[in-house]
Design an enzyme around this catalytic site. Sequence first.
Site, PDB file in Angstrom:
ATOM      1  N   HIS A 114       2.078  -6.552   5.264  1.00 35.16           N
ATOM      2  CA  HIS A 114       2.771  -5.318   5.649  1.00 35.16           C
ATOM      3  C   HIS A 114       4.136  -5.541   6.253  1.00 35.16           C
ATOM      4  O   HIS A 114       5.056  -4.768   6.037  1.00 35.16           O
ATOM      5  CB  HIS A 114       1.873  -4.479   6.552  1.00 35.16           C
ATOM      6  N   ARG A 132       1.764   5.629   3.688  1.00 32.51           N
ATOM      7  CA  ARG A 132       0.676   4.856   4.302  1.00 32.51           C
ATOM      8  C   ARG A 132       0.436   5.451   5.685  1.00 32.51           C
ATOM      9  O   ARG A 132       1.309   5.376   6.543  1.00 32.51           O
ATOM     10  CB  ARG A 132       1.071   3.393   4.449  1.00 32.51           C
ATOM     11  N   ARG A 190      -1.596   9.001   1.478  1.00 28.83           N
ATOM     12  CA  ARG A 190      -2.717   8.109   1.191  1.00 28.83           C
ATOM     13  C   ARG A 190      -3.591   8.121   2.456  1.00 28.83           C
ATOM     14  O   ARG A 190      -3.123   7.772   3.544  1.00 28.83           O
ATOM     15  CB  ARG A 190      -2.159   6.709   0.922  1.00 28.83           C
ATOM     16  N   GLU A 215      -6.879   0.278  -7.429  1.00 30.97           N
ATOM     17  CA  GLU A 215      -6.517  -1.023  -6.871  1.00 30.97           C
ATOM     18  C   GLU A 215      -7.683  -2.002  -6.871  1.00 30.97           C
ATOM     19  O   GLU A 215      -7.607  -3.060  -6.281  1.00 30.97           O
ATOM     20  CB  GLU A 215      -5.903  -0.875  -5.478  1.00 30.97           C
ATOM     21  N   ASN A 250      -0.826  -4.407  -5.158  1.00 28.11           N
ATOM     22  CA  ASN A 250      -1.028  -5.441  -4.132  1.00 28.11           C
ATOM     23  C   ASN A 250      -2.501  -5.816  -4.058  1.00 28.11           C
ATOM     24  O   ASN A 250      -2.863  -6.992  -4.029  1.00 28.11           O
ATOM     25  CB  ASN A 250      -0.576  -4.937  -2.759  1.00 28.11           C
ATOM     26  N   ASP A 251      -3.339  -4.790  -4.026  1.00 27.28           N
ATOM     27  CA  ASP A 251      -4.772  -5.068  -3.973  1.00 27.28           C
ATOM     28  C   ASP A 251      -5.343  -5.366  -5.351  1.00 27.28           C
ATOM     29  O   ASP A 251      -6.240  -6.200  -5.477  1.00 27.28           O
ATOM     30  CB  ASP A 251      -5.517  -3.891  -3.329  1.00 27.28           C
ATOM     31  N   ARG A 260      -4.156 -11.731  -0.391  1.00 24.49           N
ATOM     32  CA  ARG A 260      -2.724 -11.441  -0.385  1.00 24.49           C
ATOM     33  C   ARG A 260      -2.031 -11.867   0.905  1.00 24.49           C
ATOM     34  O   ARG A 260      -0.823 -11.915   0.996  1.00 24.49           O
ATOM     35  CB  ARG A 260      -2.492  -9.935  -0.637  1.00 24.49           C
ATOM     36  N   CYS A 274       2.388   2.233  -6.960  1.00 28.03           N
ATOM     37  CA  CYS A 274       2.952   2.201  -5.613  1.00 28.03           C
ATOM     38  C   CYS A 274       2.847   0.812  -4.994  1.00 28.03           C
ATOM     39  O   CYS A 274       3.261   0.597  -3.872  1.00 28.03           O
ATOM     40  CB  CYS A 274       2.280   3.233  -4.723  1.00 28.03           C
TER      41      CYS A 274
HETATM   42  C1  PEP Z   1      -1.544  -1.666  -2.929  1.00 22.71           C
HETATM   43  O1  PEP Z   1      -2.623  -2.206  -2.673  1.00 22.71           O
HETATM   44  O2  PEP Z   1      -0.825  -1.971  -3.908  1.00 22.71           O
HETATM   45  C2  PEP Z   1      -1.028  -0.603  -2.049  1.00 22.71           C
HETATM   46  C3  PEP Z   1       0.039   0.073  -2.376  1.00 22.71           C
HETATM   47  O3  PEP Z   1      -1.694  -0.373  -0.880  1.00 22.71           O
HETATM   48  P1  PEP Z   1      -1.532  -1.281   0.449  1.00 22.71           P
HETATM   49  O4  PEP Z   1      -0.410  -2.266   0.194  1.00 22.71           O
HETATM   50  O5  PEP Z   1      -1.226  -0.355   1.562  1.00 22.71           O
HETATM   51  O6  PEP Z   1      -2.874  -1.912   0.541  1.00 22.71           O
HETATM   52 MG    MG Z   2      -3.929  -1.270  -1.252  1.00 18.87          MG
END
Ligand code: PEP
Ligand code: MG
Length: 588
Positions: free
Chosen positions: A199, A306, A342, A443, A466-467, A477, A514
């Site tokens: 983050h 977020r 979200r 995700e 990302n997930d 990650r 996203c």
């Molecule tokens: C993701 O997982 O790509 C996402 C946008 O959510 P976060 O990064 O908040 O887990």
């Molecule tokens: Mg995510």
Amino acid sequence: MKENKPVQKIFKGIAASEGIAIGKAFLVEREADLYIPLKKISKENVKKEVALYKESLEKTKKELLSAKERLLKALGKQHALLIDVYVGMVDDPLLTRDVVRMIEEDLVTAEYAVSVGLNRIIQSFEQIEDEYFKGRISDIRDVGRRLLRNILGKERKSLSDIQPNMIVIAHTLSPSDTVVLKEKKCAGFVVDIGSKTSHISLVAQGLQLPAVVGLKNITEIVEDGQDIIVEGNTGTVIINPDENTLNKYAKKHNEIVKEREYLIKLKDLPAETLDGHKVSIVCNLDSPQEIEEVLKSGAEGVGLFRTEFMYIERDELPKEDELFEKYYYTAEKISPYPIIFRTVDIGGDKLSKLGLEGLLPETSPALGLRGIRLALKYKDMFKTQIRAILRASVFKNTKIMFPLISSVQEFRLAKEVVEEVKKELLNRNINFDQNIKIGAMIELPSAALTSDIIAQEADFLSIGTNDLIQYTLAVDRMNENVADMYDPLHLSVLRLMKHVIDAGHSKGKHVSMCGEMASDISFTKVLLGMGLDEFSVPPALVLKLKKLIRGFVLSDAKELVNKIFNTNDRSDVIKILSEDENKNNKTS
Ligand code: PEP
Ligand code: MG
């Protein structure tokens, strides 16, 4: 006599947020780590250091007792009693006995003495073959961190001392620290831990702060006040740059400034390919303050808000009105453009001290109770948030999206909660958007592979890369040891993405992205060719992306995707992409 010039040293970390920063290092001492480097003090400072230690003990106790009161009110006696155990630890002679002696006799700082004491207790507990003692280790760490924070935060350097154009060097920073850096006009930052998608990196991108992360022990190498260059695009950190290097980077920095001036001119133009295919570019938002950046960015709304910022780093759950106020503010600001809330995604890497009943540390938090799973378990908490979002939906630009959906059944359960809350609001004659759109984040591989079924019941889909990458490739990650295996170009990932986009379209639904991958301009053409409808990116990237998209032809992008799917080797994918990039560079 010849002047002794410091030697230039170059380090490579993970490129977290692009841009170049040139300035003096501002070293932030490790806060969250229980291992504090040895620092000697002079005899005159012994009294001061002992006093600092004692004051911090008191402060820590006071904090714990106030947390106890709040817990008592929110969750009852059982949880509040746990705090007594913590207070007992602060008073434990096992910890306190040696600290004063060490400061007085060994002439060391209070934080060093405390860290030695804590680590001694932890080591002795680790040797005891008893689950109870093992379980207490994390409590000791918690209390220890709190105590150290109070010692360090008081007399040591803190972020509030930072001057404009300095570069922060820290073991780690929280997203809220990062906002402070921006406010203080710091030039950039470098941290020991983290990955491109942790983050702190995402927040840095949002704030346009050049950053390099995952440098492991840079805090032990850089000295306070040293000259330093950070190149966020390549993950390069240069300590004591020589004149040539300095000139080279100053020139690059100027070019970046000029490019920014050019991009501003694209602000009111659409994100449309040369052959007239229009996509939308929206923004990711981590806190309401960032909405100002979104408004300036040339984006057409918010594709991912977020909402964790109200849940992390606090001891109690946010109240509905508190949430509503922030949501209403952001929705009104961005209106008439859309904003996707979200719902809260805590658990996993987003650790929370909310004291939710029965929420215990997990062996594999990323595979445990996080995202929608946690929300469905703590339904009152979830309903409070939904109520706040619905009340903020009066501008009719608000949408809801659930994180970590794994199946259509789970999506339905979450939607049912929204329906329940809608009914309650109707009964109470509270105004809200009755046609609010509800989407699913895709995700998890399980959701991606069933996205056609989910799309039947969702108003839109948003791919959280990302997930999705983390879970598809089984690569944490947050873990820099496996960061090089975190591969957005793995064919499994590309296939899943294409599958989700096609599945969404087959049910007539809009598909957005996203996750971080939407922000990496080396993938833009591929995503465009796959048919992605919307890119949700940090504000700093909107115009760059727009410039790029306005230079592409859709049929060309589709051809590129075909070529990629006709290979079965990652190196071929790289080759195809780099050949295409060279071709684009020649024609632009
Ligand atoms: C993701 O997982 O790509 C996402 C946008 O959510 P976060 O990064 O908040 O887990
Ligand atoms: Mg995510």
